[in-house]
Enzyme design. Structure first.
Site, PDB file in Angstrom:
ATOM      1  N   ARG A 154       5.743  -8.054   3.634  1.00 24.40           N
ATOM      2  CA  ARG A 154       5.369  -7.825   2.228  1.00 24.40           C
ATOM      3  C   ARG A 154       6.423  -8.441   1.336  1.00 24.40           C
ATOM      4  O   ARG A 154       7.624  -8.313   1.603  1.00 24.40           O
ATOM      5  CB  ARG A 154       5.335  -6.324   1.911  1.00 24.40           C
ATOM      6  CG  ARG A 154       4.220  -5.555   2.536  1.00 24.40           C
ATOM      7  CD  ARG A 154       4.521  -4.082   2.477  1.00 24.40           C
ATOM      8  NE  ARG A 154       5.776  -3.787   3.189  1.00 24.40           N
ATOM      9  CZ  ARG A 154       6.437  -2.654   3.115  1.00 24.40           C
ATOM     10  NH1 ARG A 154       6.015  -1.675   2.353  1.00 24.40           N
ATOM     11  NH2 ARG A 154       7.561  -2.471   3.796  1.00 24.40           N
ATOM     12  N   PHE A 252      -0.646   3.179   1.234  1.00 22.84           N
ATOM     13  CA  PHE A 252      -1.679   2.369   0.570  1.00 22.84           C
ATOM     14  C   PHE A 252      -2.795   3.212  -0.022  1.00 22.84           C
ATOM     15  O   PHE A 252      -3.956   2.831  -0.025  1.00 22.84           O
ATOM     16  CB  PHE A 252      -2.215   1.282   1.516  1.00 22.84           C
ATOM     17  CG  PHE A 252      -1.375   0.043   1.433  1.00 22.84           C
ATOM     18  CD1 PHE A 252      -0.052   0.062   1.843  1.00 22.84           C
ATOM     19  CD2 PHE A 252      -1.867  -1.128   0.885  1.00 22.84           C
ATOM     20  CE1 PHE A 252       0.758  -1.054   1.724  1.00 22.84           C
ATOM     21  CE2 PHE A 252      -1.064  -2.266   0.762  1.00 22.84           C
ATOM     22  CZ  PHE A 252       0.253  -2.215   1.181  1.00 22.84           C
ATOM     23  N   LEU A 253      -2.406   4.379  -0.519  1.00 19.12           N
ATOM     24  CA  LEU A 253      -3.364   5.229  -1.227  1.00 19.12           C
ATOM     25  C   LEU A 253      -2.884   5.496  -2.650  1.00 19.12           C
ATOM     26  O   LEU A 253      -3.128   6.562  -3.195  1.00 19.12           O
ATOM     27  CB  LEU A 253      -3.572   6.546  -0.465  1.00 19.12           C
ATOM     28  CG  LEU A 253      -4.395   6.451   0.828  1.00 19.12           C
ATOM     29  CD1 LEU A 253      -4.475   7.807   1.523  1.00 19.12           C
ATOM     30  CD2 LEU A 253      -5.809   5.929   0.550  1.00 19.12           C
ATOM     31  N   HIS A 254      -2.175   4.530  -3.237  1.00 11.68           N
ATOM     32  CA  HIS A 254      -1.750   4.684  -4.634  1.00 11.68           C
ATOM     33  C   HIS A 254      -2.786   4.026  -5.533  1.00 11.68           C
ATOM     34  O   HIS A 254      -2.981   2.814  -5.470  1.00 11.68           O
ATOM     35  CB  HIS A 254      -0.391   4.036  -4.862  1.00 11.68           C
ATOM     36  CG  HIS A 254       0.691   4.659  -4.048  1.00 11.68           C
ATOM     37  ND1 HIS A 254       1.176   5.910  -4.308  1.00 11.68           N
ATOM     38  CD2 HIS A 254       1.349   4.221  -2.954  1.00 11.68           C
ATOM     39  CE1 HIS A 254       2.098   6.221  -3.411  1.00 11.68           C
ATOM     40  NE2 HIS A 254       2.220   5.209  -2.569  1.00 11.68           N
ATOM     41  N   GLY A 256      -4.285   2.457  -8.854  1.00 13.01           N
ATOM     42  CA  GLY A 256      -3.635   1.623  -9.857  1.00 13.01           C
ATOM     43  C   GLY A 256      -4.616   0.644 -10.468  1.00 13.01           C
ATOM     44  O   GLY A 256      -5.832   0.878 -10.452  1.00 13.01           O
ATOM     45  N   GLY A 260      -3.394  -7.297  -6.277  1.00 11.40           N
ATOM     46  CA  GLY A 260      -3.278  -8.714  -6.614  1.00 11.40           C
ATOM     47  C   GLY A 260      -2.402  -9.370  -5.562  1.00 11.40           C
ATOM     48  O   GLY A 260      -2.282  -8.881  -4.442  1.00 11.40           O
ATOM     49  N   CYS A 263      -1.985 -12.741  -1.185  1.00 15.91           N
ATOM     50  CA  CYS A 263      -2.623 -12.545   0.119  1.00 15.91           C
ATOM     51  C   CYS A 263      -3.966 -11.830   0.071  1.00 15.91           C
ATOM     52  O   CYS A 263      -4.972 -12.385   0.513  1.00 15.91           O
ATOM     53  CB  CYS A 263      -1.669 -11.773   1.029  1.00 15.91           C
ATOM     54  SG  CYS A 263      -0.070 -12.568   1.132  1.00 15.91           S
ATOM     55  N   LYS A 324       3.381  -6.908  -8.262  1.00 12.12           N
ATOM     56  CA  LYS A 324       4.035  -5.688  -7.787  1.00 12.12           C
ATOM     57  C   LYS A 324       5.529  -5.845  -8.064  1.00 12.12           C
ATOM     58  O   LYS A 324       5.971  -6.951  -8.435  1.00 12.12           O
ATOM     59  CB  LYS A 324       3.747  -5.446  -6.312  1.00 12.12           C
ATOM     60  CG  LYS A 324       4.362  -6.474  -5.391  1.00 12.12           C
ATOM     61  CD  LYS A 324       4.136  -6.058  -3.960  1.00 12.12           C
ATOM     62  CE  LYS A 324       4.998  -6.838  -3.019  1.00 12.12           C
ATOM     63  NZ  LYS A 324       4.889  -6.382  -1.654  1.00 12.12           N
ATOM     64  N   ARG A 331       0.804 -14.469  -8.813  1.00 15.03           N
ATOM     65  CA  ARG A 331      -0.501 -14.886  -8.308  1.00 15.03           C
ATOM     66  C   ARG A 331      -1.499 -13.715  -8.292  1.00 15.03           C
ATOM     67  O   ARG A 331      -1.220 -12.663  -7.724  1.00 15.03           O
ATOM     68  CB  ARG A 331      -0.350 -15.494  -6.908  1.00 15.03           C
ATOM     69  CG  ARG A 331       0.181 -16.911  -7.002  1.00 15.03           C
ATOM     70  CD  ARG A 331       0.435 -17.508  -5.652  1.00 15.03           C
ATOM     71  NE  ARG A 331       1.636 -16.969  -5.034  1.00 15.03           N
ATOM     72  CZ  ARG A 331       2.075 -17.323  -3.838  1.00 15.03           C
ATOM     73  NH1 ARG A 331       1.405 -18.197  -3.139  1.00 15.03           N
ATOM     74  NH2 ARG A 331       3.188 -16.807  -3.352  1.00 15.03           N
TER      75      ARG A 331
END
Ligand code: UGA
Length: 434
Positions: A154, A252-254, A256, A260, A263, A324, A331
């Protein structure tokens, strides 16, 4: 081992520096002589925490070097990694493999002995077969194995992701590929990082399936956030309530403004193309892509609503533009759709981002850039947190309230508590919370 990394972009540079740090001898090759010159001077063209030090250390120790000449660098290489870009092809969403195949042709021309050629770029299923064909066509004498080794790092956490991976996936079709890749990753194997060997096509698909699944998870919780708003529930508690189930997991349960980056948007589209080429429905991934696109624009409507339904002639202050934190990458950042929609509605946009302004200037027009958080807020009609940089997590709200024209705070990353901000006198809007 001698490793050649073709492409000194994000993945190539991080992987090359980390392989060198494991003790391998690494040459990073890039077509762009300016980039190579910059790297030789110790300047890093991307923002990634810890990377500059890691590169400097390994260059100093003589294990890492940079060149723009692929041919001479290949002599005696055990493994040649292809880590060039695979952008979305204009118009159809297919991954554009021009750079990958160009690299394969150049490698073929320069091969001087047996070696393993590895794709680290994210490439559609079957690309390894095509690379093998290209090389054998150009060099029927070539003694090569072609492997797939997708990268799961990441941005912003790339070095620790590389050095402490959840797993390493390697797709090989023969024993030599397996033996060389085991040797390449031996330093991590000793740390007990799971090394999963599969067939090459499976490995290529694992990369897309992983990113599509993560994009799905985010989109799912974003839709739950909308439902929470409609029924008076709290999405953070829903995420915790489901995430504690080990089968679901809490990451990965935030909720928002939508995902973006370089990837998820590109890889979900490429997976849809591959599936459609094979006449296989992937309706879940298609829904994810559509919902995420709509969501970015919906975030602008949320800001407009927080300003009373009309932003004509108003100044909206945005904190965070990159997709982020801890990156300068713009991108497919949700901020792009948000800024454009606010401007279309007649607002003047002012923004502050700790690292992303130079990149933002390349994609956004008519944005006023502030030198800091408080300058950004001064005289604005609303303040909106778009990206959750750490420095936005403990703002001086008394100072902000005193300078804002209206005490409106839209927090698209849920980093503050609604009750606290309301107690401070803000009209506070977040995502999926009452
Ligand atoms: C992603 C994957 O996480 C990596 O495993 C993968 O290697 C990489 O893509 C790649 O294919 O190269 P990255 O794009 O750097 O990494 O960023 P993430 O941290 O995954 O975030 C992606 C987007 O999802 C961001 O816009 C982020 O804000 C958003 N997100 C993430 C959420 O909205 N909610 C979450 O709970 C998590």
């Amino acid at each position: 081992m001698k490793i050649v990394m073709v492409g000194a972009g994000y993945v190539g540079l991080v992987s090359g520096a980390c392989f060198a740090d494991f003790g391998h001898s690494v040459v990073c090759v890039d077509k762009d002589p300016g980039r190579v010159a910059m790297l030789r001077e110790g300047r890093i063209p991307i923002f990634e925490p810890g990377l500059a030090d890691l590169v400097a250390k390994n260059v100093r120790d003589g294990r890492l070097s940079f060149t723009d000449a692929l041919g001479p660098s290949i002599a005696g290489a055990d493994a040649i990694f292809i880590a060039v870009g695979t952008p979305s092809r204009r118009g159809d969403g297919h991954a554009d493999l021009t750079y990958v195949f160009d690299a394969a042709r150049e490698i073929a021309a320069a091969l001087d002995g047996p070696c393993v050629i590895v794709t680290k770029s994210t490439v559609p299923v079957g690309t390894g077969d095509e690379i093998e064909r290209i090389i054998h066509e150009a060099r029927p004498d070539a003694d090569i194995s072609v492997a797939s080794n997708p990268e799961f790092l990441r941005e912003g956490a790339a070095i620790s992701d590389f050095k402490r991976p959840d797993r390493i996936v390697v797709g090989v079709e023969d024993e030599r590929g397996r033996a060389v890749m085991s040797e390449v990753y031996r330093p991590l194997y000793l740390n007990q990082a799971p090394l999963l060997f599969t067939g090459r096509r499976t490995s290529e698909l694992i990369k897309y399936a992983a990113n599509a699944f993560l994009a799905t998870k985010i989109t799912f919780i974003n839709e739950m956030a909308d439902l929470c708003e409609a029924v008076g529930a709290n999405v953070q508690e829903v995420a915790r309530g489901i995430g504690l189930d080990n089968r679901i997991g809490s990451k990965f349960l935030h909720a928002g403004p939508g995902y973006g980056g370089s990837c998820f948007p590109k890889d979900t589209l490429a997976l849809i193309r591959t599936a459609s080429d094979h006449d296989v429905p992937v309706s879940i991934v298609e829904s994810v892509v559509n919902a995420n696109d709509k969501r970015k624009r919906a975030m602008a409507r949320r800001i407009i609503a927080a300003c009373g339904g009309d932003v004509r002639g108003k100044t909206i202050a945005l904190l965070g533009l990159t997709f982020k934190p801890n990156t300068d990458d713009m991108r497919d950042a949700p901020s792009i759709a948000i800024v454009r929609a606010l401007q279309d509605a007649g607002a003047q946009v002012r923004a502050y981002d700790p690292e992303g302004v130079e990149q933002a200037k390349l994609v956004l027009e008519n944005v006023e850039y502030a030198p800091g958080v408080y300058e950004c807020a001064a005289g604005a009609d609303a303040l909106c947190i778009v990206t959750e940089w750490d420095m936005f997590r403990s703002l001086d709200f008394a100072r902000i309230k005193a300078t804002l024209r209206a005490p409106v705070l839209v927090d698209l990353r849920n980093i503050y508590r609604p009750e606290e901000l309301r107690a401070l006198g803000f009209s506070y809007v977040s995502v999926g919370r009452p």
